[in-house]
Design a protein around this motif. Structure first.
Motif, PDB file in Angstrom:
ATOM      1  N   GLU A  44      38.434  24.265  -4.259  1.00  0.00           N
ATOM      2  CA  GLU A  44      38.786  23.540  -2.913  1.00  0.00           C
ATOM      3  C   GLU A  44      40.272  22.875  -3.140  1.00  0.00           C
ATOM      4  O   GLU A  44      40.896  22.942  -4.125  1.00  0.00           O
ATOM      5  N   LYS A  79      41.711  26.975   8.372  1.00  0.00           N
ATOM      6  CA  LYS A  79      41.166  26.000   9.046  1.00  0.00           C
ATOM      7  C   LYS A  79      42.114  24.807   9.479  1.00  0.00           C
ATOM      8  O   LYS A  79      41.860  24.265  10.648  1.00  0.00           O
ATOM      9  N   ASN A  80      43.266  24.618   8.757  1.00  0.00           N
ATOM     10  CA  ASN A  80      44.041  23.622   9.233  1.00  0.00           C
ATOM     11  C   ASN A  80      45.532  24.102   9.120  1.00  0.00           C
ATOM     12  O   ASN A  80      45.815  24.378   7.914  1.00  0.00           O
ATOM     13  N   SER A 109      38.163  27.276  13.737  1.00  0.00           N
ATOM     14  CA  SER A 109      37.527  25.906  13.615  1.00  0.00           C
ATOM     15  C   SER A 109      36.668  26.065  12.478  1.00  0.00           C
ATOM     16  O   SER A 109      36.200  24.995  11.904  1.00  0.00           O
ATOM     17  N   CYS A 110      36.203  27.214  11.914  1.00  0.00           N
ATOM     18  CA  CYS A 110      34.965  27.038  10.729  1.00  0.00           C
ATOM     19  C   CYS A 110      35.233  28.414  10.084  1.00  0.00           C
ATOM     20  O   CYS A 110      35.610  29.723  10.864  1.00  0.00           O
ATOM     21  N   LEU A 111      35.040  28.542   8.941  1.00  0.00           N
ATOM     22  CA  LEU A 111      35.073  29.895   8.026  1.00  0.00           C
ATOM     23  C   LEU A 111      33.733  29.778   7.176  1.00  0.00           C
ATOM     24  O   LEU A 111      33.218  28.708   7.055  1.00  0.00           O
ATOM     25  N   PRO A 112      33.272  31.121   6.760  1.00  0.00           N
ATOM     26  CA  PRO A 112      32.137  30.889   5.781  1.00  0.00           C
ATOM     27  C   PRO A 112      32.234  30.130   4.535  1.00  0.00           C
ATOM     28  O   PRO A 112      33.351  29.787   4.135  1.00  0.00           O
ATOM     29  N   LYS A 113      31.231  29.448   4.364  1.00  0.00           N
ATOM     30  CA  LYS A 113      31.029  28.459   3.183  1.00  0.00           C
ATOM     31  C   LYS A 113      31.949  27.093   3.728  1.00  0.00           C
ATOM     32  O   LYS A 113      32.327  26.399   2.678  1.00  0.00           O
ATOM     33  N   ASN A 114      32.341  27.241   4.729  1.00  0.00           N
ATOM     34  CA  ASN A 114      33.299  25.814   5.274  1.00  0.00           C
ATOM     35  C   ASN A 114      34.596  25.918   4.368  1.00  0.00           C
ATOM     36  O   ASN A 114      35.136  24.726   4.297  1.00  0.00           O
ATOM     37  N   VAL A 115      34.953  27.000   4.062  1.00  0.00           N
ATOM     38  CA  VAL A 115      36.207  26.993   3.086  1.00  0.00           C
ATOM     39  C   VAL A 115      37.672  26.693   4.091  1.00  0.00           C
ATOM     40  O   VAL A 115      37.354  26.789   5.333  1.00  0.00           O
ATOM     41  N   ASP A 116      38.859  26.558   3.452  1.00  0.00           N
ATOM     42  CA  ASP A 116      39.927  26.308   4.065  1.00  0.00           C
ATOM     43  C   ASP A 116      40.732  27.526   4.612  1.00  0.00           C
ATOM     44  O   ASP A 116      41.525  27.372   5.398  1.00  0.00           O
ATOM     45  N   GLU A 118      40.919  32.144   4.605  1.00  0.00           N
ATOM     46  CA  GLU A 118      40.199  33.469   4.257  1.00  0.00           C
ATOM     47  C   GLU A 118      41.473  34.402   4.697  1.00  0.00           C
ATOM     48  O   GLU A 118      42.108  34.205   5.733  1.00  0.00           O
TER      49      GLU A 118
END
Length: 126
Positions: A44, A79-80, A109-116, A118
């Protein structure tokens, strides 16, 4: 001829896809997220996450007998977009400045496993 590339030094696929496919000297690497293959945990924070993604990509490249110098195209999903500068500095530190690949970076807006982050890559055997 297509050859599937797989290494335990990068996270296993979490769906119906391969880590990478090698076709006619071109390696297509699936998007890598910041999962540490040794622990199975998501790294993270954009700094740790970007380093982990680049290590995962490097492991796949190495398994195929290639390096970051062979990379011709990169796609980065963030994600940001506020994380762009930090990500960009870390990303650049893994690459040869004389042979940067083509690239796009997009915010999602969203990636697998909610990561920041990819990143996927295409590399070519020269």
């Amino acid at each position: 001829m297509k050859k599937i590339i797989s290494t335990s030094k990068a996270p296993a696929a979490i769906g119906p896809y391969s880590q990478a496919n090698f076709v006619n000297g071109t390696l297509y690497i699936s998007g890598q997220i910041p999962v540490n293959s040794e622990t199975g945990k998501v790294e993270e924070g954009i700094e740790k996450a970007t380093h982990q993604v680049m290590k995962n990509l490097e492991a796949v490249l190495t398994e195929a007998g290639l390096t970051f110098s062979n990379v011709v195209k990169t796609t980065i999903f963030l994600k940001n977009m506020d994380d762009f500068a930090v990500m960009n500095d870390i990303y650049a530190s893994y690459l040869n400045p004389d042979s940067y690949p083509a690239r796009e970076t997009v915010q999602v807006s969203c990636l697998p496993k909610n990561v920041d982050i990819e990143i996927s890559m295409i590399a070519h055997q020269f």
